[in-house]
Design a protein around this motif. Structure first.
Motif, short mmCIF file in Angstrom:
data_model
loop_
_atom_site.label_atom_id
_atom_site.label_comp_id
_atom_site.label_asym_id
_atom_site.label_seq_id
_atom_site.Cartn_x
_atom_site.Cartn_y
_atom_site.Cartn_z
N LEU A 87 4.18 3.18 3.79
CA LEU A 87 3.34 3.24 5.08
C LEU A 87 1.96 4.05 4.81
CD1 LEU A 87 6.21 4.16 7.47
CD2 LEU A 87 5.01 1.79 7.36
N GLY A 88 0.97 3.39 5.20
CA GLY A 88 -0.43 4.03 5.18
C GLY A 88 -1.28 3.12 5.83
N THR A 89 -2.74 3.51 5.82
CA THR A 89 -3.67 2.61 6.30
C THR A 89 -3.75 1.25 5.59
OG1 THR A 89 -5.02 4.23 6.78
CG2 THR A 89 -6.27 2.30 6.26
N THR A 90 -3.52 1.17 3.91
CA THR A 90 -2.98 0.02 3.19
C THR A 90 -1.50 0.28 2.84
OG1 THR A 90 -5.42 0.18 2.11
CG2 THR A 90 -3.54 -0.93 0.88
N THR A 91 -0.93 -0.58 3.72
CA THR A 91 0.56 -0.54 3.64
C THR A 91 1.27 -1.38 2.47
OG1 THR A 91 0.86 0.11 5.80
CG2 THR A 91 2.66 -1.03 4.81
N GLY A 92 1.65 -0.78 1.37
CA GLY A 92 2.39 -1.50 0.54
C GLY A 92 3.81 -2.09 0.89
N TRP A 93 4.30 -3.33 0.49
CA TRP A 93 5.43 -4.14 1.02
C TRP A 93 5.87 -4.80 0.00
CZ3 TRP A 93 6.04 -9.24 0.94
CH2 TRP A 93 4.96 -10.01 0.71
N ALA A 94 7.35 -4.78 0.11
CA ALA A 94 8.17 -5.35 -1.05
C ALA A 94 9.19 -6.06 -0.30
CB ALA A 94 8.57 -4.90 -2.18
N MET A 95 9.85 -7.28 -0.50
CA MET A 95 11.02 -7.77 0.10
C MET A 95 11.67 -8.76 -0.91
SD MET A 95 9.82 -10.45 3.29
CE MET A 95 10.72 -9.50 4.25
N GLN A 96 12.85 -8.74 -0.64
CA GLN A 96 13.95 -9.82 -1.36
C GLN A 96 14.67 -10.38 -0.08
OE1 GLN A 96 16.86 -8.79 -4.10
NE2 GLN A 96 16.47 -10.54 -5.07
N PRO A 97 14.05 -11.61 0.24
CA PRO A 97 14.79 -12.46 1.30
C PRO A 97 16.30 -12.94 0.78
CG PRO A 97 12.67 -13.32 1.03
CD PRO A 97 12.94 -12.34 -0.34
N ARG A 98 17.08 -13.23 1.42
CA ARG A 98 18.43 -13.59 1.01
C ARG A 98 18.39 -14.75 0.11
NH1 ARG A 98 21.65 -15.33 6.47
NH2 ARG A 98 21.11 -13.47 7.68
N GLU A 99 19.16 -14.51 -1.03
CA GLU A 99 18.95 -15.44 -2.20
C GLU A 99 17.75 -15.92 -2.75
OE1 GLU A 99 22.05 -15.55 -2.91
OE2 GLU A 99 22.88 -14.95 -1.09
N GLY A 100 16.58 -15.17 -2.55
CA GLY A 100 15.34 -15.30 -2.87
C GLY A 100 14.55 -14.73 -3.93
N GLN A 101 13.64 -14.89 -4.21
CA GLN A 101 12.77 -14.18 -5.39
C GLN A 101 12.02 -13.07 -4.60
OE1 GLN A 101 12.67 -14.58 -8.37
NE2 GLN A 101 13.05 -16.55 -8.77
N ILE A 102 11.74 -11.95 -5.17
CA ILE A 102 10.97 -10.87 -4.64
C ILE A 102 9.67 -11.16 -4.33
CG2 ILE A 102 10.23 -8.51 -5.20
CD1 ILE A 102 12.72 -7.93 -6.73
N ALA A 103 9.39 -10.77 -3.23
CA ALA A 103 7.79 -10.89 -2.81
C ALA A 103 7.46 -9.76 -2.53
CB ALA A 103 7.69 -11.98 -1.46
N HIS A 104 5.93 -9.61 -2.82
CA HIS A 104 5.21 -8.35 -2.63
C HIS A 104 3.64 -8.24 -2.36
CE1 HIS A 104 3.82 -8.19 -6.88
NE2 HIS A 104 5.03 -8.78 -6.95
N GLY A 105 3.47 -7.21 -1.72
CA GLY A 105 1.82 -7.14 -1.72
C GLY A 105 1.36 -6.04 -0.83
N PHE A 106 0.15 -6.14 -0.29
CA PHE A 106 -0.24 -4.82 0.56
C PHE A 106 -1.22 -5.50 1.79
CE2 PHE A 106 -3.19 -5.63 -2.89
CZ PHE A 106 -4.04 -5.44 -2.54
N ALA A 107 -0.99 -4.75 2.58
CA ALA A 107 -1.95 -5.28 3.84
C ALA A 107 -2.62 -3.91 4.52
CB ALA A 107 -0.99 -5.77 4.91
N SER A 108 -4.04 -4.23 4.78
CA SER A 108 -4.72 -3.16 5.37
C SER A 108 -4.61 -3.12 6.80
CB SER A 108 -6.15 -3.42 5.08
OG SER A 108 -7.07 -2.37 5.61
N PHE A 109 -4.46 -1.98 7.47
CA PHE A 109 -4.54 -1.49 8.80
C PHE A 109 -5.76 -0.57 9.10
CE2 PHE A 109 -0.42 -3.16 7.67
CZ PHE A 109 -0.24 -4.01 8.62
N LYS A 110 -6.61 -0.76 8.46
CA LYS A 110 -7.80 0.10 8.82
C LYS A 110 -8.53 -0.62 9.97
CE LYS A 110 -12.24 1.21 7.01
NZ LYS A 110 -13.50 1.04 5.73
N PRO A 111 -8.79 0.53 10.90
CA PRO A 111 -9.38 0.05 12.22
C PRO A 111 -10.78 -0.87 12.12
CG PRO A 111 -8.81 2.19 12.35
CD PRO A 111 -8.77 1.89 10.78
N GLN A 112 -10.83 -1.69 12.78
CA GLN A 112 -12.02 -2.57 13.07
C GLN A 112 -13.16 -1.77 13.59
OE1 GLN A 112 -11.85 -5.56 11.03
NE2 GLN A 112 -9.80 -4.65 10.37
N ARG A 113 -14.34 -2.27 13.47
CA ARG A 113 -15.45 -1.72 14.10
C ARG A 113 -15.29 -1.49 15.51
NH1 ARG A 113 -21.64 -3.57 13.59
NH2 ARG A 113 -22.63 -1.75 14.51
N PHE A 114 -14.97 -2.37 16.53
CA PHE A 114 -14.76 -1.95 17.99
C PHE A 114 -13.44 -1.98 18.43
CE2 PHE A 114 -18.82 -4.35 17.04
CZ PHE A 114 -19.74 -3.44 17.23
#
Length: 154
Positions: A10-37
């Motif tokens: 968890l953070g302004t840039t949140t890293g994530w990783a998941m393994q869905p049922r019987e699936g390949q690992i997926a991963h990445g990151f998402a930004s939750f930086k506040p937008q200008r307004f």
């Protein structure tokens, strides 16, 4: 059937990783930086919507693990973490999803053999597992997923 596991740094840039049922690992990151307004709470509303989108893509999330941070570099980082954690845990409660925090040192020790490993060492360990990571938050979430898969009963 194995459960779908979601792991978050968890953070302004949140890293994530998941393994869905019987699936390949997926991963990445998402930004939750506040937008200008945007107001201060929009970050958390966008995070909640993002969690629901992830859940929709996988069909269902059964377990959530998050990096449990006890020390922050600054007051702002602590506030952001606390807000994201409150949003995550209330979202999990609402959807009846089990969740658990895991100390940073536990994750690093499992990934690298050292509880005080650097960001670069965790990234290198995840690359050694075959994950092309480009962000330390993403690497932390992957390390947490590998810990969960290796140590937790499903």
């Amino acid at each position: 059937m194995t459960p779908t596991i979601l792991c978050l740094d968890l953070g302004t840039t949140t890293g994530w990783a998941m393994q869905p049922r019987e699936g390949q690992i997926a991963h990445g990151f998402a930004s939750f930086k506040p937008q200008r307004f945007e107001g201060g709470g929009m970050r958390y509303l966008r995070f909640k919507r993002w969690l629901s989108e992830l859940q929709g893509l996988t069909g269902d999330v059964h377990l959530v693990y998050f990096e449990e941070v006890r020390r922050h570099l600054g007051v702002d980082a602590a506030h952001v973490y606390g807000g994201l954690l409150a949003t995550l845990t209330s979202w999990c409660e609402h959807h009846h999803i089990a969740y658990q925090g895991v100390p940073v040192g536990t994750i690093k020790k499992h990934a690298t053999g050292q509880g005080n490993a650097s960001k670069a060492q965790v990234m290198a360990a995840m690359r050694a597992h075959g994950h092309p990571v480009s962000d330390d938050n993403e690497a932390d979430a992957l390390a947490l997923l590998h810990w969960a898969l290796a140590t937790q009963e499903s």
